[in-house]
Design a protein around this motif. Structure first.
Motif, PDB file in Angstrom:
ATOM      1  N   LYS A 334     -25.359  12.334  34.896  1.00 13.91           N
ATOM      2  CA  LYS A 334     -24.133  12.861  34.986  1.00 13.91           C
ATOM      3  C   LYS A 334     -24.163  14.370  35.696  1.00 13.91           C
ATOM      4  O   LYS A 334     -23.180  14.961  36.368  1.00 13.91           O
ATOM      5  CB  LYS A 334     -23.386  12.830  33.763  1.00 13.91           C
ATOM      6  CG  LYS A 334     -21.860  13.346  33.886  1.00 13.91           C
ATOM      7  CD  LYS A 334     -21.129  13.315  32.683  1.00 13.91           C
ATOM      8  CE  LYS A 334     -19.580  13.738  32.676  1.00 13.91           C
ATOM      9  NZ  LYS A 334     -19.178  13.548  31.333  1.00 13.91           N
ATOM     10  N   ALA A 335     -25.204  15.148  35.351  1.00 17.80           N
ATOM     11  CA  ALA A 335     -25.302  16.311  35.412  1.00 17.80           C
ATOM     12  C   ALA A 335     -25.766  16.735  36.933  1.00 17.80           C
ATOM     13  O   ALA A 335     -26.034  17.936  37.712  1.00 17.80           O
ATOM     14  CB  ALA A 335     -26.270  17.416  34.525  1.00 17.80           C
ATOM     15  N   GLY A 336     -26.310  15.748  37.598  1.00 26.02           N
ATOM     16  CA  GLY A 336     -27.136  15.694  38.972  1.00 26.02           C
ATOM     17  C   GLY A 336     -28.454  16.141  38.762  1.00 26.02           C
ATOM     18  O   GLY A 336     -29.161  16.690  39.983  1.00 26.02           O
ATOM     19  N   LEU A 357     -35.001  -0.892  35.849  1.00 20.68           N
ATOM     20  CA  LEU A 357     -33.685  -0.527  36.758  1.00 20.68           C
ATOM     21  C   LEU A 357     -32.603  -0.751  35.998  1.00 20.68           C
ATOM     22  O   LEU A 357     -31.376  -0.295  35.876  1.00 20.68           O
ATOM     23  CB  LEU A 357     -34.064  -1.033  38.044  1.00 20.68           C
ATOM     24  CG  LEU A 357     -34.481  -0.443  39.012  1.00 20.68           C
ATOM     25  CD1 LEU A 357     -36.171  -0.366  38.849  1.00 20.68           C
ATOM     26  CD2 LEU A 357     -33.979  -0.722  40.456  1.00 20.68           C
ATOM     27  N   PRO A 358     -32.495  -2.189  35.539  1.00 23.26           N
ATOM     28  CA  PRO A 358     -31.131  -2.658  34.747  1.00 23.26           C
ATOM     29  C   PRO A 358     -30.703  -1.799  33.515  1.00 23.26           C
ATOM     30  O   PRO A 358     -29.742  -1.482  33.395  1.00 23.26           O
ATOM     31  CB  PRO A 358     -31.438  -4.040  34.395  1.00 23.26           C
ATOM     32  CG  PRO A 358     -32.502  -4.716  35.305  1.00 23.26           C
ATOM     33  CD  PRO A 358     -33.306  -3.340  35.571  1.00 23.26           C
ATOM     34  N   GLY A 364     -27.990   4.165  31.013  1.00 28.49           N
ATOM     35  CA  GLY A 364     -28.088   5.495  31.615  1.00 28.49           C
ATOM     36  C   GLY A 364     -27.016   5.777  32.392  1.00 28.49           C
ATOM     37  O   GLY A 364     -26.695   6.893  32.839  1.00 28.49           O
ATOM     38  N   GLY A 365     -26.064   4.959  32.691  1.00 27.61           N
ATOM     39  CA  GLY A 365     -24.937   4.827  33.290  1.00 27.61           C
ATOM     40  C   GLY A 365     -24.825   5.341  34.746  1.00 27.61           C
ATOM     41  O   GLY A 365     -23.962   5.418  35.571  1.00 27.61           O
ATOM     42  N   MET A 366     -26.545   4.874  35.372  1.00 29.65           N
ATOM     43  CA  MET A 366     -26.454   4.937  36.827  1.00 29.65           C
ATOM     44  C   MET A 366     -25.959   3.988  37.568  1.00 29.65           C
ATOM     45  O   MET A 366     -25.744   2.909  37.068  1.00 29.65           O
ATOM     46  CB  MET A 366     -28.110   5.196  37.247  1.00 29.65           C
ATOM     47  CG  MET A 366     -28.628   6.308  36.366  1.00 29.65           C
ATOM     48  SD  MET A 366     -30.456   6.346  36.641  1.00 29.65           S
ATOM     49  CE  MET A 366     -30.306   6.803  38.220  1.00 29.65           C
ATOM     50  N   SER A 367     -25.696   4.077  38.739  1.00 25.42           N
ATOM     51  CA  SER A 367     -25.195   3.117  39.650  1.00 25.42           C
ATOM     52  C   SER A 367     -26.407   2.295  40.355  1.00 25.42           C
ATOM     53  O   SER A 367     -27.655   3.011  40.074  1.00 25.42           O
ATOM     54  CB  SER A 367     -24.517   3.537  41.090  1.00 25.42           C
ATOM     55  OG  SER A 367     -25.269   4.346  41.711  1.00 25.42           O
TER      56      SER A 367
END
Length: 430
Positions: A334-336, A357-358, A364-367
């Protein structure tokens, strides 16, 4: 005359009748940050990509054709945190078992390296193991003597006396003393000067990076907790010495204040980062420090907790980490903060690396796209090899995989490996 001699010399240096491999793909992800191409053909020669053409383009006569026309072809995956010399089902004292010589560790490492390549990982970073064994495994594979991924290795991990990488913690003192005499632990150091010496000794072994344990570790039997181990001065000495030698520093770090100290010292990556707080995340963002979350390590812990496998000390620390799995990664994302995929293989069963990855998406909320980038170019950039691998571009090493499905939308697609090529050489999947 000079030009004729030069042309003759160059011609003699070039491979004769180099074989071209043409890989037909239904889709090609050249870079995880970019949209995928449609049906294409990737041409590989002498271990390198020479072209990526539309599917309708002619294939050179005599080329070996690999039909992946129903698959997605993408850059080989990169795991920046592996331990090829260990097994997740090893008891904590396995390092002193009769078989576990440095020589035997080479055989273990080569076996696990091939398993990892078959899982779609064409590049890995070995961040802790036997000094001679890890170097030997890296060199054997990189020199083409055995199949496996490209490897960078840290060799011996740097630790305080009694810390996470002091291999004689919890061992009978007489046995521990004998082991220290037979196999001096060059990474166990004290004081700024002593730690600088340890860095130089590890570098002398031809290691590719330096790994330090900035905090306590979950799997060591000590009671030293999960907070800062090395002093600020010791960490600064380690980082400054390593950087002066052109080596990056990966810091195992769990506790918040230990993470903060390591980032302030200038480490290049935080490995685990389990209890990272807002101060840590903001500092990592400001300094460009990579987060390597190793979510699969906690999956490995879950499979053994409460079964009498771990000592009471390890069990207590393991329970601390399970409840917050993925939270630090989510905050970093979220913070980059820059992110690279790392798994801590060896804490779980080798070959399951792609399950990270999943988890990066789910916890982790990543796309899916950003998780895939972390698993390819993110890792390549952290390792300093982004001009060699991490994306599919003419001139780069032919490190690629083919999968069912589309990992840009479904992170679990990377679990369906159908083809692997490392440096232009196919890896047998059986």
């Amino acid at each position: 005359m000079y030009k004729l001699l030069l042309a003759t010399a160059l011609a003699a240096a070039l491979p004769v009748n180099a074989e071209i491999t043409a890989i037909r793909a239904g889709h090609v992800i050249t870079d995880a940050s970019q949209p995928a191409r449609g049906a294409s053909t990737i041409l590989v020669e002498n271990g390198r990509i020479i072209a990526i053409n539309d599917a309708a383009a002619a294939i050179p006569a005599g080329a070996t054709v690999v039909d992946m026309s129903g698959k997605t072809v993408l850059p080989g995956l990169i795991d920046v945190h592996v331990h090829l010399g260990g097994y997740s089902d090893d008891p904590w004292y396995a390092g002193v078992a009769p078989k576990r010589t440095e020589e035997y560790a080479v055989a273990i490492g080569l076996n696990n390296a091939l398993i990892t390549a078959r899982a779609g990982f064409t590049t890995v970073r070995e961040v802790g193991g036997g000094q001679r064994a890890t170097i030997a495994v890296r060199d054997a594979i990189n020199d083409g003597l055995a199949p496996g991924p490209r490897i960078q290795t840290a060799g011996s991990t740097l630790s305080i006396i009694g810390g996470h990488a002091d291999n004689t913690v919890g061992i009978n003192p007489e046995i521990g003393d004998a082991l220290d005499k037979m196999y001096p632990q060059i990474g166990v150091c004290t004081g700024a000067d002593g730690c600088a010496t340890a860095v130089r000794l590890v570098a002398k072994s031809r290691a590719d990076l330096i790994k330090i344990v900035a905090t306590g570790g979950v799997l060591d039997d000590g009671k030293t907790g999960l907070e800062q181990h090395f002093t600020n001065a010791e960490m600064k000495s380690i980082v400054d010495t390593a950087h002066s030698l052109g080596l990056k520093v990966a810091a195992h770090a769990h506790g918040a204040r230990g993470i903060e100290a390591a980032v302030n010292a200038g480490v290049d990556s935080i490995e685990h980062g389990t209890f990272a707080d807002t101060t840590d995340i903001n500092l990592m963002k400001a300094k460009g420090t990579y987060m390597v979350a190793t979510l699969m390590a906690i999956e490995g812990l879950k499979e053994h907790l409460g079964k009498g496998f771990f000592t009471p000390n390890v069990e207590a620390k393991g329970l601390q980490t399970v409840g917050i799995q993925g939270k630090a990664l989510a905050a970093a994302y979220k913070a980059g903060v820059p992110i690279a995929l790392g798994t801590d293989s060896g804490v779980y069963k080798h070959g399951r690396n792609a399950e990270e990855l999943p988890l990066m998406v789910k916890l982790g909320g990543m796309s899916p796209k950003d998780a895939l980038y972390a698993a390819t170019m993110g890792g390549a950039k952290l390792m300093g090899i982004e001009t060699e691998t991490g994306s599919l571009v003419a001139g780069k090493s032919a490190d690629l995989i083919a999968v069912d499905g589309d990992p840009l939308t479904d992170p679990a697609a990377v679990l369906k490996i159908r083809y692997v090529m490392v440096k232009g050489k196919p890896i047998s999947l059986q």
